[in-house]
Design a protein around this motif. Structure first.
Motif, PDB file in Angstrom:
ATOM      1  N   SER A 122       0.822  -1.220   0.000  1.00 23.52           N
ATOM      2  CA  SER A 122       0.000   0.000   0.000  1.00 23.52           C
ATOM      3  C   SER A 122       0.851   1.263   0.000  1.00 23.52           C
ATOM      4  N   HIS A 123       2.135   1.150   0.320  1.00 24.45           N
ATOM      5  CA  HIS A 123       3.036   2.295   0.332  1.00 24.45           C
ATOM      6  C   HIS A 123       3.406   2.696  -1.097  1.00 24.45           C
ATOM      7  N   VAL A 124       3.905   1.749  -1.863  1.00 27.63           N
ATOM      8  CA  VAL A 124       4.225   1.936  -3.277  1.00 27.63           C
ATOM      9  C   VAL A 124       3.689   0.706  -3.991  1.00 27.63           C
ATOM     10  N   ALA A 125       2.947   0.897  -5.048  1.00 23.69           N
ATOM     11  CA  ALA A 125       2.287  -0.223  -5.726  1.00 23.69           C
ATOM     12  C   ALA A 125       3.300  -1.119  -6.435  1.00 23.69           C
ATOM     13  N   MET A 126       4.003  -1.924  -5.631  1.00 16.83           N
ATOM     14  CA  MET A 126       4.942  -2.897  -6.187  1.00 16.83           C
ATOM     15  C   MET A 126       4.813  -4.192  -5.414  1.00 16.83           C
ATOM     16  N   GLU A 127       5.281  -5.293  -6.031  1.00 17.88           N
ATOM     17  CA  GLU A 127       5.175  -6.588  -5.373  1.00 17.88           C
ATOM     18  C   GLU A 127       6.002  -6.602  -4.097  1.00 17.88           C
ATOM     19  N   MET A 128       5.519  -7.350  -3.105  1.00 18.71           N
ATOM     20  CA  MET A 128       6.078  -7.277  -1.758  1.00 18.71           C
ATOM     21  C   MET A 128       7.093  -8.352  -1.404  1.00 18.71           C
ATOM     22  N   ASP A 129       7.008  -9.531  -1.996  1.00 20.79           N
ATOM     23  CA  ASP A 129       7.835 -10.635  -1.511  1.00 20.79           C
ATOM     24  C   ASP A 129       9.316 -10.295  -1.579  1.00 20.79           C
ATOM     25  N   TRP A 130      10.016 -10.568  -0.464  1.00 20.26           N
ATOM     26  CA  TRP A 130      11.440 -10.235  -0.365  1.00 20.26           C
ATOM     27  C   TRP A 130      12.305 -11.331  -0.965  1.00 20.26           C
ATOM     28  N   GLN A 131      11.787 -12.513  -1.130  1.00 23.31           N
ATOM     29  CA  GLN A 131      12.323 -13.607  -1.925  1.00 23.31           C
ATOM     30  C   GLN A 131      11.095 -14.267  -2.543  1.00 23.31           C
ATOM     31  N   PRO A 132      11.254 -15.047  -3.597  1.00 21.11           N
ATOM     32  CA  PRO A 132      10.066 -15.627  -4.223  1.00 21.11           C
ATOM     33  C   PRO A 132       9.160 -16.339  -3.214  1.00 21.11           C
ATOM     34  N   ASN A 133       7.925 -15.874  -3.141  1.00 26.28           N
ATOM     35  CA  ASN A 133       6.869 -16.437  -2.292  1.00 26.28           C
ATOM     36  C   ASN A 133       7.133 -16.321  -0.796  1.00 26.28           C
ATOM     37  N   ARG A 134       8.031 -15.440  -0.386  1.00 31.48           N
ATOM     38  CA  ARG A 134       8.309 -15.202   1.039  1.00 31.48           C
ATOM     39  C   ARG A 134       7.789 -13.820   1.427  1.00 31.48           C
ATOM     40  N   PHE A 135       6.836 -13.838   2.358  1.00 33.74           N
ATOM     41  CA  PHE A 135       6.226 -12.602   2.830  1.00 33.74           C
ATOM     42  C   PHE A 135       6.365 -12.438   4.335  1.00 33.74           C
ATOM     43  N   PHE A 136       6.451 -13.549   5.075  1.00 32.78           N
ATOM     44  CA  PHE A 136       6.532 -13.479   6.534  1.00 32.78           C
ATOM     45  C   PHE A 136       7.915 -13.005   6.986  1.00 32.78           C
ATOM     46  N   ASP A 137       7.931 -12.272   8.096  1.00 33.48           N
ATOM     47  CA  ASP A 137       9.203 -11.903   8.722  1.00 33.48           C
ATOM     48  C   ASP A 137       9.800 -13.150   9.383  1.00 33.48           C
ATOM     49  N   ASP A 138      10.955 -13.001  10.006  1.00 29.29           N
ATOM     50  CA  ASP A 138      11.645 -14.138  10.618  1.00 29.29           C
ATOM     51  C   ASP A 138      10.851 -14.768  11.758  1.00 29.29           C
TER      52      ASP A 138
END
Length: 115
Positions: free
Chosen positions: A44-60
């Motif tokens: 919602s901040h900048v309209a770009m994909e979020m995953d930090w690695q492929p299919n990874r969205f959760f933090d540690d």
């Protein structure tokens, strides 16, 4: 969309495509605290994909969904902004899980999270 066993609590997401605003966009499904949730893959901040690695969205910790570009954090159950440079929440997509299969609602009207 996928088999239920493909979604592990706090694990990798399953990507899929939806039409949003007349355009085909990436979306993702995750499992958190036993429930399946799905969102448009767009911060919602900048309209770009979020995953930090492929299919990874959760933090540690497996407790927050993170945008890999700017660090915005979202609640996995609602998509609400939990911290960082958010401008509202994630666009939630309706899903059902039955008989070992997860499906998204193709007729679902995608709406941004509202406070």
């Amino acid at each position: 969309m996928c088999a239920s066993v493909d979604l592990v609590d706090g694990g990798l997401a399953v990507p899929f495509d939806v039409v949003y605003g007349g355009q085909t966009c990436r979306a993702f499904a995750i499992r958190w605290q036993g429930q399946v949730h799905a969102y448009l893959n767009r911060c919602s901040h900048v309209a770009m994909e979020m995953d930090w690695q492929p299919n990874r969205f959760f933090d540690d910790t497996g407790q927050w969904l993170l945008c890999g570009s700017h660090g915005a954090a979202y609640r996995p159950d609602t998509g609400a902004c939990a911290g960082g440079p958010c401008r509202g929440g994630l666009v939630k997509i309706g899903v059902t899980e039955q008989d070992g299969v997860v499906r998204w609602h193709t007729a679902f009207n995608l709406q941004p999270f509202e406070f």
